[in-house]
Design a protein around this motif. Structure first.
Motif, PDB file in Angstrom:
ATOM      1  N   ARG A  59      -5.262  -7.248 -11.320  1.00 38.51           N
ATOM      2  CA  ARG A  59      -4.553  -6.307 -12.197  1.00 38.51           C
ATOM      3  C   ARG A  59      -3.281  -5.766 -11.562  1.00 38.51           C
ATOM      4  NH1 ARG A  59      -7.501  -1.605 -13.140  1.00 38.51           N
ATOM      5  NH2 ARG A  59      -9.135  -2.091 -11.631  1.00 38.51           N
ATOM      6  N   PHE A  60      -2.929  -6.237 -10.372  1.00 40.73           N
ATOM      7  CA  PHE A  60      -1.765  -5.705  -9.666  1.00 40.73           C
ATOM      8  C   PHE A  60      -0.526  -6.544  -9.942  1.00 40.73           C
ATOM      9  CE2 PHE A  60       0.880  -5.593  -5.734  1.00 40.73           C
ATOM     10  CZ  PHE A  60       1.360  -4.309  -5.904  1.00 40.73           C
ATOM     11  N   LYS A  61       0.596  -5.865 -10.224  1.00 35.95           N
ATOM     12  CA  LYS A  61       1.894  -6.513 -10.391  1.00 35.95           C
ATOM     13  C   LYS A  61       2.892  -5.813  -9.469  1.00 35.95           C
ATOM     14  CE  LYS A  61       0.933  -7.902 -15.138  1.00 35.95           C
ATOM     15  NZ  LYS A  61       1.432  -8.017 -16.529  1.00 35.95           N
ATOM     16  N   LEU A  62       3.641  -6.604  -8.725  1.00 35.58           N
ATOM     17  CA  LEU A  62       4.533  -6.064  -7.701  1.00 35.58           C
ATOM     18  C   LEU A  62       5.957  -5.973  -8.228  1.00 35.58           C
ATOM     19  CD1 LEU A  62       4.928  -5.130  -4.763  1.00 35.58           C
ATOM     20  CD2 LEU A  62       5.300  -7.535  -4.149  1.00 35.58           C
ATOM     21  N   GLY A  63       6.361  -4.756  -8.574  1.00 38.47           N
ATOM     22  CA  GLY A  63       7.755  -4.504  -8.904  1.00 38.47           C
ATOM     23  C   GLY A  63       8.509  -4.152  -7.635  1.00 38.47           C
ATOM     24  N   VAL A  64       9.659  -4.780  -7.419  1.00 32.81           N
ATOM     25  CA  VAL A  64      10.414  -4.581  -6.187  1.00 32.81           C
ATOM     26  C   VAL A  64      11.849  -4.176  -6.506  1.00 32.81           C
ATOM     27  CG1 VAL A  64       8.992  -6.224  -4.907  1.00 32.81           C
ATOM     28  CG2 VAL A  64      11.103  -7.016  -5.993  1.00 32.81           C
ATOM     29  N   GLY A  65      12.443  -3.415  -5.596  1.00 27.48           N
ATOM     30  CA  GLY A  65      13.837  -3.022  -5.713  1.00 27.48           C
ATOM     31  C   GLY A  65      14.463  -2.956  -4.336  1.00 27.48           C
ATOM     32  N   VAL A  66      15.744  -2.609  -4.281  1.00 31.45           N
ATOM     33  CA  VAL A  66      16.445  -2.528  -3.000  1.00 31.45           C
ATOM     34  C   VAL A  66      16.710  -1.085  -2.574  1.00 31.45           C
ATOM     35  CG1 VAL A  66      17.511  -4.796  -3.203  1.00 31.45           C
ATOM     36  CG2 VAL A  66      18.707  -2.782  -4.107  1.00 31.45           C
ATOM     37  N   GLY A  67      16.564  -0.130  -3.494  1.00 31.88           N
ATOM     38  CA  GLY A  67      16.710   1.268  -3.129  1.00 31.88           C
ATOM     39  C   GLY A  67      18.150   1.708  -2.985  1.00 31.88           C
ATOM     40  N   TRP A  68      18.311   3.006  -2.684  1.00 26.43           N
ATOM     41  CA  TRP A  68      19.637   3.606  -2.553  1.00 26.43           C
ATOM     42  C   TRP A  68      19.734   4.567  -1.371  1.00 26.43           C
ATOM     43  CZ3 TRP A  68      19.071   8.825  -2.530  1.00 26.43           C
ATOM     44  CH2 TRP A  68      17.913   9.348  -3.118  1.00 26.43           C
ATOM     45  N   ASN A  69      18.579   4.931  -0.802  1.00 28.13           N
ATOM     46  CA  ASN A  69      18.538   5.984   0.213  1.00 28.13           C
ATOM     47  C   ASN A  69      18.600   5.372   1.615  1.00 28.13           C
ATOM     48  OD1 ASN A  69      18.082   8.184   1.819  1.00 28.13           O
ATOM     49  ND2 ASN A  69      16.242   8.873   0.749  1.00 28.13           N
ATOM     50  N   GLU A  70      19.772   5.432   2.217  1.00 29.12           N
ATOM     51  CA  GLU A  70      19.953   4.820   3.534  1.00 29.12           C
ATOM     52  C   GLU A  70      19.102   5.502   4.602  1.00 29.12           C
ATOM     53  OE1 GLU A  70      23.664   3.278   6.360  1.00 29.12           O
ATOM     54  OE2 GLU A  70      24.040   4.360   4.475  1.00 29.12           O
ATOM     55  N   VAL A  71      18.786   6.782   4.397  1.00 27.72           N
ATOM     56  CA  VAL A  71      17.969   7.503   5.371  1.00 27.72           C
ATOM     57  C   VAL A  71      16.583   6.877   5.487  1.00 27.72           C
ATOM     58  CG1 VAL A  71      16.907   9.726   5.918  1.00 27.72           C
ATOM     59  CG2 VAL A  71      19.236   9.648   5.020  1.00 27.72           C
ATOM     60  N   GLU A  72      16.039   6.408   4.376  1.00 26.05           N
ATOM     61  CA  GLU A  72      14.732   5.745   4.431  1.00 26.05           C
ATOM     62  C   GLU A  72      14.800   4.481   5.270  1.00 26.05           C
ATOM     63  OE1 GLU A  72      11.830   6.271   0.869  1.00 26.05           O
ATOM     64  OE2 GLU A  72      13.793   5.815   0.004  1.00 26.05           O
ATOM     65  N   TYR A  73      15.858   3.716   5.103  1.00 28.22           N
ATOM     66  CA  TYR A  73      16.031   2.497   5.899  1.00 28.22           C
ATOM     67  C   TYR A  73      16.127   2.831   7.386  1.00 28.22           C
ATOM     68  CZ  TYR A  73      16.599  -0.743   1.990  1.00 28.22           C
ATOM     69  OH  TYR A  73      16.366  -1.533   0.881  1.00 28.22           O
ATOM     70  N   GLU A  74      16.857   3.886   7.696  1.00 28.64           N
ATOM     71  CA  GLU A  74      16.973   4.289   9.099  1.00 28.64           C
ATOM     72  C   GLU A  74      15.599   4.668   9.657  1.00 28.64           C
ATOM     73  OE1 GLU A  74      19.686   7.527   8.983  1.00 28.64           O
ATOM     74  OE2 GLU A  74      21.459   6.273   8.613  1.00 28.64           O
ATOM     75  N   ASP A  87      -3.464  -2.254 -15.858  1.00 26.54           N
ATOM     76  CA  ASP A  87      -2.676  -2.967 -14.855  1.00 26.54           C
ATOM     77  C   ASP A  87      -1.976  -1.958 -13.955  1.00 26.54           C
ATOM     78  OD1 ASP A  87      -3.382  -5.495 -15.675  1.00 26.54           O
ATOM     79  OD2 ASP A  87      -1.574  -5.826 -16.879  1.00 26.54           O
ATOM     80  N   LEU A  88      -1.884  -2.282 -12.674  1.00 26.79           N
ATOM     81  CA  LEU A  88      -1.302  -1.404 -11.664  1.00 26.79           C
ATOM     82  C   LEU A  88       0.033  -1.998 -11.229  1.00 26.79           C
ATOM     83  CD1 LEU A  88      -4.629  -0.998  -9.635  1.00 26.79           C
ATOM     84  CD2 LEU A  88      -3.804   0.440 -11.532  1.00 26.79           C
ATOM     85  N   VAL A  89       1.129  -1.297 -11.534  1.00 29.66           N
ATOM     86  CA  VAL A  89       2.465  -1.869 -11.378  1.00 29.66           C
ATOM     87  C   VAL A  89       3.337  -0.945 -10.528  1.00 29.66           C
ATOM     88  CG1 VAL A  89       4.466  -2.827 -12.597  1.00 29.66           C
ATOM     89  CG2 VAL A  89       2.213  -2.807 -13.725  1.00 29.66           C
ATOM     90  N   THR A  90       3.920  -1.471  -9.458  1.00 32.27           N
ATOM     91  CA  THR A  90       4.871  -0.681  -8.682  1.00 32.27           C
ATOM     92  C   THR A  90       6.241  -0.768  -9.338  1.00 32.27           C
ATOM     93  OG1 THR A  90       5.327  -2.573  -7.222  1.00 32.27           O
ATOM     94  CG2 THR A  90       3.644  -0.995  -6.511  1.00 32.27           C
ATOM     95  N   ALA A  91       6.905   0.405  -9.449  1.00 33.13           N
ATOM     96  CA  ALA A  91       8.183   0.430 -10.162  1.00 33.13           C
ATOM     97  C   ALA A  91       9.163   1.403  -9.496  1.00 33.13           C
ATOM     98  CB  ALA A  91       7.960   0.831 -11.622  1.00 33.13           C
ATOM     99  N   VAL A  92       9.659   1.054  -8.346  1.00 37.74           N
ATOM    100  CA  VAL A  92       9.454  -0.214  -7.655  1.00 37.74           C
ATOM    101  C   VAL A  92       9.196   0.066  -6.183  1.00 37.74           C
ATOM    102  CG1 VAL A  92      10.895  -1.653  -9.174  1.00 37.74           C
ATOM    103  CG2 VAL A  92      11.976  -0.413  -7.293  1.00 37.74           C
ATOM    104  N   VAL A  93       8.510  -0.869  -5.497  1.00 38.27           N
ATOM    105  CA  VAL A  93       8.457  -0.840  -4.040  1.00 38.27           C
ATOM    106  C   VAL A  93       9.835  -1.232  -3.510  1.00 38.27           C
ATOM    107  CG1 VAL A  93       7.616  -2.136  -2.045  1.00 38.27           C
ATOM    108  CG2 VAL A  93       6.006  -1.215  -3.681  1.00 38.27           C
ATOM    109  N   ILE A  94      10.355  -0.432  -2.609  1.00 38.12           N
ATOM    110  CA  ILE A  94      11.664  -0.728  -2.023  1.00 38.12           C
ATOM    111  C   ILE A  94      11.434  -1.770  -0.923  1.00 38.12           C
ATOM    112  CG2 ILE A  94      13.723   0.247  -0.950  1.00 38.12           C
ATOM    113  CD1 ILE A  94      12.813   2.955  -2.215  1.00 38.12           C
ATOM    114  N   LEU A  95      11.438  -2.998  -1.344  1.00 35.42           N
ATOM    115  CA  LEU A  95      10.945  -4.088  -0.510  1.00 35.42           C
ATOM    116  C   LEU A  95      11.700  -4.270   0.801  1.00 35.42           C
ATOM    117  CD1 LEU A  95       8.827  -6.330  -0.321  1.00 35.42           C
ATOM    118  CD2 LEU A  95      10.411  -7.819  -1.574  1.00 35.42           C
ATOM    119  N   PRO A  96      13.044  -4.255   0.829  1.00 36.06           N
ATOM    120  CA  PRO A  96      13.724  -4.565   2.092  1.00 36.06           C
ATOM    121  C   PRO A  96      13.526  -3.532   3.196  1.00 36.06           C
ATOM    122  CG  PRO A  96      15.182  -4.913   0.215  1.00 36.06           C
ATOM    123  CD  PRO A  96      14.000  -4.163  -0.289  1.00 36.06           C
ATOM    124  N   GLN A  97      13.019  -2.341   2.875  1.00 38.01           N
ATOM    125  CA  GLN A  97      12.756  -1.388   3.953  1.00 38.01           C
ATOM    126  C   GLN A  97      11.329  -1.532   4.487  1.00 38.01           C
ATOM    127  OE1 GLN A  97      13.588   2.388   2.050  1.00 38.01           O
ATOM    128  NE2 GLN A  97      11.475   2.704   1.425  1.00 38.01           N
TER     129      GLN A  97
END
Length: 281
Positions: free
Chosen positions: A104-119, A74-84
């Protein structure tokens, strides 16, 4: 857990690693997500666990490659920073991975912490939690419905859909530990990716998820918990202790992180996994 900063960029080595973990009986592979790394020498400095010198493979492209190189894991993201990221595009990418991997894909999502990536990705760091929940709603509708009409706080479109769509629902797992994230995970998630060790904090989070799900008429029967354990600084006794503790807390899966334990190659990472497995036998 993919040794992201040590696996390198040789496609042959990456293929050998993926096929090697399948031969060892590993049933899932977790991959981290970071788009931008920050230069610690920038004006004002930078504090964070990762910077520009730490390598991360882009998970959707990476798993597209592994979908063809593997057959069972199974291929699992841990995690894709979804809101960016753009929700509709992620829905399309995830659907394609589900199709090409045989679900076989499972989508793990998070909100992240790195504001520079969002910018850098032109997204609002301040609204990432609220946006994440709406994004999951958008994606699920696009995965299941031929034509979607959506009018939310952050997304609005009508008379549109994606094609091809997955033949089965794509599990959405939430990673993180903030109280708002735990609540969101319990209400709308198919699983949880906890951070840290199997201690009192993780126990409280899992107990909270079970309680909130019960309040919403949802059981824990099909709810998956993807924990992680470190090879580094361990021993067979320590590894088994962590495994047993996660199992007793209700974890359904355990990923072994073999990086940050000294220089090694693909064969070395596979040997560490095998050593860890023997400690649990």
């Amino acid at each position: 857990m993919l040794p992201h900063n040590e696996i390198g960029t040789d496609p042959g080595a990456i293929r050998a690693y993926a096929q090697g973990i399948e031969e060892l009986g590993v049933d899932h592979l977790l991959v981290y997500d970071h788009v931008l790394g920050v230069d610690r020498g920038r004006p004002g400095g930078f504090e964070g666990p990762y910077d520009k010198d730490v390598a991360f493979h882009e998970p959707f492209v990476f798993f597209g490659f592994l979908a063809a190189a593997t057959t069972t894991v199974d291929l699992v993201t841990a995690v894709v920073i979804l809101p960016q990221r753009q929700a509709v595009l992620v829905a399309k990418q995830a659907a394609e991975l589900a199709v090409l991997s045989g679900n076989r894909f499972k989508l793990g999502v998070g909100v992240g912490w790195n504001e520079v990536e969002y910018e850098g990705l032109n997204e609002d760091f301040r609204t990432r939690g609220r946006r994440q929940e709406e994004q999951v709603d958008v994606m699920r509708r696009l995965w299941s419905d031929d034509v979607v009409h959506f009018d939310g706080e952050f997304h609005s479109f009508a008379h549109a859909g994606i094609n091809p769509r997955p033949s089965q629902p794509i599990p959405v797992l939430f990673g993180g530990g903030a109280p708002a994230l735990v609540d969101r995970c319990a209400r709308v998630g198919d699983g949880f990716i906890p951070l840290g060790s199997p201690g009192s904090k993780s126990a409280a989070q899992l107990a909270g998820i079970a309680r909130i799900r019960a309040e919403h008429g949802k059981s824990m029967d099909d709810f998956e918990v993807y924990a992680q354990a470190q090879y580094a600084n361990g021993s067979p006794e320590r590894w088994k202790s962590h495994h047993d503790a996660w199992r007793d807390l209700g974890a359904t899966h355990l990923a072994i992180a073999t990086h940050n334990a000294g220089p090694t190659d693909v064969d070395g990472h596979l040997a560490r996994i095998e050593e860890y497995q023997r400690s649990l036998a």
